[in-house]
Design a protein around this motif. Structure first.
Motif, PDB file in Angstrom:
ATOM      1  N   PRO A 134      -9.993  48.643  44.027  1.00  0.00           N
ATOM      2  CA  PRO A 134      -9.025  49.455  44.702  1.00  0.00           C
ATOM      3  C   PRO A 134      -7.558  48.955  44.841  1.00  0.00           C
ATOM      4  CG  PRO A 134     -10.220  47.712  46.292  1.00  0.00           C
ATOM      5  CD  PRO A 134     -10.779  47.628  44.734  1.00  0.00           C
ATOM      6  N   GLY A 135      -7.478  48.080  44.065  1.00  0.00           N
ATOM      7  CA  GLY A 135      -5.953  47.608  43.973  1.00  0.00           C
ATOM      8  C   GLY A 135      -5.601  46.271  43.675  1.00  0.00           C
ATOM      9  N   ASN A 136      -6.709  45.502  43.695  1.00  0.00           N
ATOM     10  CA  ASN A 136      -6.900  44.034  43.668  1.00  0.00           C
ATOM     11  C   ASN A 136      -7.316  43.469  42.315  1.00  0.00           C
ATOM     12  OD1 ASN A 136      -9.282  44.662  44.375  1.00  0.00           O
ATOM     13  ND2 ASN A 136      -9.539  43.113  45.708  1.00  0.00           N
ATOM     14  N   ALA A 137      -7.318  44.092  41.289  1.00  0.00           N
ATOM     15  CA  ALA A 137      -7.936  43.753  39.890  1.00  0.00           C
ATOM     16  C   ALA A 137      -7.249  42.383  39.578  1.00  0.00           C
ATOM     17  CB  ALA A 137      -7.485  44.798  38.865  1.00  0.00           C
ATOM     18  N   ARG A 193       0.079  47.144  33.084  1.00  0.00           N
ATOM     19  CA  ARG A 193       0.505  47.837  34.285  1.00  0.00           C
ATOM     20  C   ARG A 193       0.631  49.121  34.303  1.00  0.00           C
ATOM     21  NH1 ARG A 193       0.252  43.458  37.507  1.00  0.00           N
ATOM     22  NH2 ARG A 193       1.023  41.470  36.616  1.00  0.00           N
ATOM     23  N   TYR A 194       0.286  50.196  35.237  1.00  0.00           N
ATOM     24  CA  TYR A 194       0.765  51.437  35.071  1.00  0.00           C
ATOM     25  C   TYR A 194       2.064  51.992  34.741  1.00  0.00           C
ATOM     26  CZ  TYR A 194      -4.020  52.578  36.571  1.00  0.00           C
ATOM     27  OH  TYR A 194      -5.455  52.548  36.748  1.00  0.00           O
ATOM     28  N   LYS A 195       3.039  51.035  35.373  1.00  0.00           N
ATOM     29  CA  LYS A 195       4.336  51.260  35.229  1.00  0.00           C
ATOM     30  C   LYS A 195       4.812  51.102  33.833  1.00  0.00           C
ATOM     31  CE  LYS A 195       5.997  46.607  36.121  1.00  0.00           C
ATOM     32  NZ  LYS A 195       6.738  45.951  37.317  1.00  0.00           N
ATOM     33  N   ASP A 196       4.015  50.509  33.019  1.00  0.00           N
ATOM     34  CA  ASP A 196       4.512  50.129  31.576  1.00  0.00           C
ATOM     35  C   ASP A 196       3.883  51.302  30.574  1.00  0.00           C
ATOM     36  OD1 ASP A 196       5.631  47.852  32.494  1.00  0.00           O
ATOM     37  OD2 ASP A 196       3.920  46.765  32.155  1.00  0.00           O
ATOM     38  N   ILE A 197       3.232  52.292  31.138  1.00  0.00           N
ATOM     39  CA  ILE A 197       2.679  53.320  29.977  1.00  0.00           C
ATOM     40  C   ILE A 197       3.317  54.742  30.128  1.00  0.00           C
ATOM     41  CG2 ILE A 197       0.426  52.348  30.349  1.00  0.00           C
ATOM     42  CD1 ILE A 197      -0.481  54.554  32.399  1.00  0.00           C
ATOM     43  N   SER A 198       3.193  55.296  29.107  1.00  0.00           N
ATOM     44  CA  SER A 198       4.012  56.629  29.147  1.00  0.00           C
ATOM     45  C   SER A 198       3.021  57.516  30.046  1.00  0.00           C
ATOM     46  CB  SER A 198       4.083  57.552  27.835  1.00  0.00           C
ATOM     47  OG  SER A 198       2.701  57.512  27.374  1.00  0.00           O
ATOM     48  N   VAL A 209      -2.864  47.271  37.957  1.00  0.00           N
ATOM     49  CA  VAL A 209      -3.401  46.894  36.854  1.00  0.00           C
ATOM     50  C   VAL A 209      -4.130  48.246  35.925  1.00  0.00           C
ATOM     51  CG1 VAL A 209      -5.244  45.691  35.384  1.00  0.00           C
ATOM     52  CG2 VAL A 209      -3.744  44.560  37.242  1.00  0.00           C
ATOM     53  N   MET A 210      -3.366  48.487  34.853  1.00  0.00           N
ATOM     54  CA  MET A 210      -4.211  49.922  34.227  1.00  0.00           C
ATOM     55  C   MET A 210      -5.475  49.268  33.247  1.00  0.00           C
ATOM     56  SD  MET A 210      -4.074  51.266  31.089  1.00  0.00           S
ATOM     57  CE  MET A 210      -3.967  52.524  30.151  1.00  0.00           C
ATOM     58  N   SER A 214      -9.588  47.889  35.570  1.00  0.00           N
ATOM     59  CA  SER A 214      -8.528  48.581  35.974  1.00  0.00           C
ATOM     60  C   SER A 214      -8.440  48.643  37.281  1.00  0.00           C
ATOM     61  CB  SER A 214      -8.303  49.837  35.206  1.00  0.00           C
ATOM     62  OG  SER A 214      -9.428  50.624  35.764  1.00  0.00           O
ATOM     63  N   ASP A 215      -7.342  49.193  37.987  1.00  0.00           N
ATOM     64  CA  ASP A 215      -7.198  49.574  39.557  1.00  0.00           C
ATOM     65  C   ASP A 215      -7.399  50.947  39.622  1.00  0.00           C
ATOM     66  OD1 ASP A 215      -6.868  47.230  41.205  1.00  0.00           O
ATOM     67  OD2 ASP A 215      -4.894  46.819  39.943  1.00  0.00           O
TER      68      ASP A 215
END
Length: 144
Positions: free
Chosen positions: A11-14, A34-39, A52-53, A68-69
């Motif tokens: 739920p956000g703590n991967a 991480r999610y911010k690093d993907i298109s 974490v993606m 993943s989160d």
């Protein structure tokens, strides 16, 4: 025999969980993305950017613990404790993938029929008749 890779959803703590698992199993992460690093992360909320993606940690005998989160803004917002995992089988051939898929999905619910995919694999997903979630993957690229 297939290799089994547990795939967990948090739920956000991967990352916190995987740092704990790393302290027990040892080794290094195969990847942490991480999610911010993907298109396509333009719609990502700031609270989700560092989540974490995908993360992987080898845990012996060719097995990799993966996770993943759950992030609602990226379409992965589903998180229900007890329903937050899948067992991913790494098949050694199409025939083995067929045998595993047909055997384990009997009486269950197929969520993605076994098929050739754009990423170069023969892949399918299902929930078995006991409520366990499974994936099977035969990677054509690894077999050549």
């Amino acid at each position: 025999m297939p290799i089994i890779h547990p795939y967990l959803t948090f739920p956000g703590n991967a990352e916190e969980a995987f740092n704990f698992y790393k302290s027990v199993f040892g080794g290094e992460f195969t990847m942490i993305q991480r999610y911010k690093d993907i298109s396509g992360s333009d719609n990502l909320g700031p609270e989700d950017a560092d989540k974490v993606m995908h993360i992987g940690l080898p845990i012996g005998n060719g097995n990799i613990l993966m996770a993943s989160d759950a992030v609602a803004s990226m379409g992965k917002g589903q998180y229900t404790l007890g329903d937050n995992y899948s067992l991913s089988l790494g098949a050694q051939s199409e025939d083995e993938a067929d045998r595993l898929f047909n055997g384990l999905s009997a009486g269950g619910q197929v969520t993605m029929p076994l098929q050739k995919t754009f990423w170069g694999a023969y892949f399918g997903m299902w929930t078995d008749k006991f409520g366990m979630q499974w994936m099977v993957n035969y990677d054509y690229n690894e077999q050549q």
